[in-house]
Design a protein around this motif. Sequence first.
Motif, short mmCIF file in Angstrom:
data_model
loop_
_atom_site.label_atom_id
_atom_site.label_comp_id
_atom_site.label_asym_id
_atom_site.label_seq_id
_atom_site.Cartn_x
_atom_site.Cartn_y
_atom_site.Cartn_z
N TYR A 148 0.84 -1.20 0.00
CA TYR A 148 0.00 0.00 0.00
C TYR A 148 0.88 1.25 0.00
CZ TYR A 148 -4.20 2.70 1.41
OH TYR A 148 -5.26 3.57 1.48
N ALA A 151 2.33 1.71 -3.39
CA ALA A 151 1.33 2.30 -4.30
C ALA A 151 1.22 3.81 -4.10
CB ALA A 151 -0.02 1.63 -4.09
N GLN A 155 2.46 6.90 -6.83
CA GLN A 155 1.64 8.03 -7.28
C GLN A 155 2.41 9.34 -7.16
OE1 GLN A 155 -1.33 7.75 -8.87
NE2 GLN A 155 -0.76 5.58 -8.72
N ILE A 288 -4.93 12.65 -5.42
CA ILE A 288 -5.32 11.25 -5.57
C ILE A 288 -5.49 10.62 -4.19
CG2 ILE A 288 -2.94 10.38 -5.73
CD1 ILE A 288 -4.13 8.30 -7.80
N ILE A 290 -6.05 6.67 -2.37
CA ILE A 290 -6.06 5.23 -2.58
C ILE A 290 -6.87 4.60 -1.46
CG2 ILE A 290 -4.69 3.14 -2.90
CD1 ILE A 290 -2.40 4.82 -3.87
N TYR A 325 -7.86 0.43 -4.09
CA TYR A 325 -8.33 1.01 -5.34
C TYR A 325 -7.99 2.49 -5.39
CZ TYR A 325 -12.22 2.25 -2.24
OH TYR A 325 -12.96 2.72 -1.20
N TYR A 326 -8.00 3.04 -6.62
CA TYR A 326 -7.49 4.40 -6.85
C TYR A 326 -8.63 5.35 -7.20
CZ TYR A 326 -3.01 1.98 -7.17
OH TYR A 326 -1.90 1.21 -6.90
N CYS A 327 -8.62 6.50 -6.53
CA CYS A 327 -9.65 7.52 -6.77
C CYS A 327 -8.98 8.83 -7.19
CB CYS A 327 -10.46 7.76 -5.51
SG CYS A 327 -11.31 6.30 -4.88
N THR A 328 -9.49 9.43 -8.25
CA THR A 328 -9.00 10.70 -8.76
C THR A 328 -10.16 11.67 -8.92
OG1 THR A 328 -9.33 10.09 -11.08
CG2 THR A 328 -7.22 9.45 -10.08
N CYS A 335 -16.15 6.12 -7.47
CA CYS A 335 -15.10 5.51 -6.64
C CYS A 335 -15.59 5.23 -5.24
CB CYS A 335 -13.87 6.42 -6.61
SG CYS A 335 -12.37 5.51 -6.25
#
Length: 338
Positions: A148, A151, A155, A288, A290, A325-328, A335
């Motif tokens: 994590y 990740a 970013q 971003i 996560i 999971y990725y949120c933008t 998301c």
Amino acid sequence: MSFHYSISAFLLACALNITGLSATETSHDAAKKKLNIVVIGKTKNDSFYEQSFDGCQKFAQTVGDINCIYDGPQDFQNIRSQAYIIESYLKIGVDGLLISITDSSFLVNRVLKQAKEAKIPVITFDSDLLAKDKAYRLAYVGTNNFDYGVALGNQAKAFKKAGETQICIQSGHDTTPNLNARIDGVRYALAGTHVTRLQGENGWTEYSRCPFYTLGKREHAVRQLEYILNLEHPPTFLAVAGFAQFSPDYIKRIKPYGAQIKSGKAVIISADAEEIQLKALGAHLSNINIGQKPFEMGRLGTELLYQYLTQNQLPEKDIYYQDFYYCTPENVNECVVK
């Protein structure tokens, strides 16, 4: 809506069970004793751990003989308060504990040895015990915290400026196992190797005053972020948990910096994607997020405890990793993951 049991409320419920049937309880209900499983987060006033409690309740609905209880230190990560709460439930005599670990060695020596002696099973979630202490829990359910962190660090690379770039990591407490693993992962992603601090590897250095530690105090976390944003050249700000973004004042306080954040002059990367955080992300007050799966952590952790308590079935694995999971700002409306 989740009903959050306090220790005092639960003690009252115990008293009712001892002295006789409650007004709404039938003899058939009384014959079927419910198992009391307690979900204990690092903090109680936290939507992340509330979702884990919801997961416990979801599994309880499928079997009918579990009573889920929710607790934790009230407003911030307090190691001694968490130990006291666990100790209180050991004295009551509950059936199982689902715990997010604040400080592994302290909790083992203070309460988890007692739990093992009392044969009260423990599943850890979100934050595991250290490797040396794993004998005091059945299994861990949660994110692979090193991965994590990697990740999150990856970013940060997308926002790296030419030449040397500074980063400020924000964490909670310097003894919390999962957060320290995330910091290790961030540094590994940016340095390309294991380092105890970024000192120019691949052009990355850590701002001199960081890591910041919030102890889970939201106001403190927001002020730390404001300090960074007010610098002439703000370092990339990377929070390994929600912290500042969990504050109800986050949007109001950070909105004056919105243009800087949207343009990439100031960069905010954060773990977690709770509803309150997604609102900030949609307003371009984060670059971003996560997200993790706290609901599933609570649901699966409860299932594992239930199997052990009712069938004497040990978990098949030592660790049950949940993905993230990725949120933008672009996908923020979709998301949301249970």
